[in-house]
Design a protein around this motif. Structure first.
Motif, short mmCIF file in Angstrom:
data_model
loop_
_atom_site.label_atom_id
_atom_site.label_comp_id
_atom_site.label_asym_id
_atom_site.label_seq_id
_atom_site.Cartn_x
_atom_site.Cartn_y
_atom_site.Cartn_z
N UNK A 35 0.86 -1.19 0.00
CA UNK A 35 0.00 0.00 0.00
C UNK A 35 0.90 1.24 0.00
N UNK A 36 0.49 2.30 -0.69
CA UNK A 36 1.33 3.50 -0.73
C UNK A 36 1.53 4.13 0.63
N UNK A 70 8.47 -2.47 4.58
CA UNK A 70 7.66 -1.89 3.51
C UNK A 70 6.46 -1.12 4.07
N UNK A 71 5.85 -0.29 3.25
CA UNK A 71 4.55 0.28 3.62
C UNK A 71 3.49 -0.74 3.22
#
Length: 289
Positions: A35-36, A70-71
């Motif tokens: 996800x951003x 990570x996101x």
């Protein structure tokens, strides 16, 4: 999308204080996807941040593997109640660890996962069965986790869940600093026999082994329903103990008729929540969606 399913656990199992836990066939589900931005769904607002134990487990595993965090989007789907002695925090920690490992294509074995989970949780008695399934004995050896799985017969259980939590920190405050030597000897005998009963399915001895000296005599006073439930279970020769530090109590047997009798009695006299469970042969596992 990565989906991680983690079982609830019952730690201590009466006579195995801080050393014995079992996985229950009551699973929490956690979904992870890129996800951003950082998003958490399915939990109270106060846990929608990086202090969420799922994220803590994920990040610590990334650090262990020397990769960047990570996101992601995390969605939590669970009805395992928190602060009830059913390993809800362990499900979160283990989910984060297993998801991070899957995210980076499976670099860790289960003992490495157990090491990371124990560093976060502080002790392995809940996280070991959450990872491996069945019942597990565990201890710390100069900072290293040692554990053994206990093959269990097909025991069924009834989890009896009061409508109030008990924080582990509060439950530890009521424990004594020492116990009598003779009681320590008895504890060893009960604990060894308890484990053998799980493996052999000895229903004659199993209820007799549920006689603890280390924590239940003190923690039971925090659970107002304990005395009546304990007395009823004893009257029908049914093994029963405080799950973790409470407030849940767990009864187990190979004889489902006894558990049905207990359930009817709970409905009639206690009115608390309950759930039928069994020992899960399966620990946490990954699905890809």
């Amino acid at each position: 999308m990565i989906c991680v399913k983690v079982p609830a656990t019952s730690a201590n199992c009466c006579v195995g204080f801080d050393t014995l836990g079992m996985a229950l066939d009551w699973f929490a589900t956690f979904y992870f996807e890129p996800n951003p931005e950082f998003v958490i769904e399915g939990c109270p607002d106060e846990f929608k941040n990086e202090d969420n134990l799922v994220i803590v487990g994920f990040k610590k595993t990334c650090d262990y593997m020397k990769v960047d965090m990570p996101t992601l989007k995390l969605k939590i789907d669970t009805d395992i109640p928190s602060s009830r002695g059913l390993g809800s925090s362990s499900t979160c920690i283990v989910a984060g660890i297993m998801a991070a490992d899957a995210w980076f294509h499976g670099q860790l074995n289960k003992m490495e996962m157990l090491k990371i989970a124990t560093e976060i949780e502080g002790h392995p008695d809940n996280v070991a069965p959450a990872i491996f399934g069945q019942a597990c004995t565990s201890f710390m050896d100069d900072g290293d986790v040692r554990m053994m799985m206990i093959p269990c017969q097909n025991f069924k259980g009834l989890a009896m869940i009061p409508d109030y939590p008990i924080q582990t920190s509060e439950a530890r405050k009521v424990l004594p600093q020492t116990i009598d030597y003779k009681d320590a000897v008895k504890q060893v005998g009960y604990a060894l026999s308890f484990v053998q009963c799980l493996s052999s399915g000895n229903e004659l001895i199993f209820p007799k082994t549920c006689h603890d000296f280390l924590h239940e005599p003190y923690r039971c006073k925090l659970i107002k329903e304990y005395a009546e439930i304990h007395d009823y279970c004893k009257s029908i020769d049914l093994a029963m103990w405080i799950s973790g530090s409470g407030s849940t109590m767990l009864a187990m047997s190979l004889d489902e008729k006894k558990l049905d009798m207990l359930q009817e009695w709970i409905v009639k006299y206690c009115g608390m929540s309950y759930k039928k469970v069994s020992i899960s042969t399966k620990g946490a596992y990954i699905e890809y969606e």
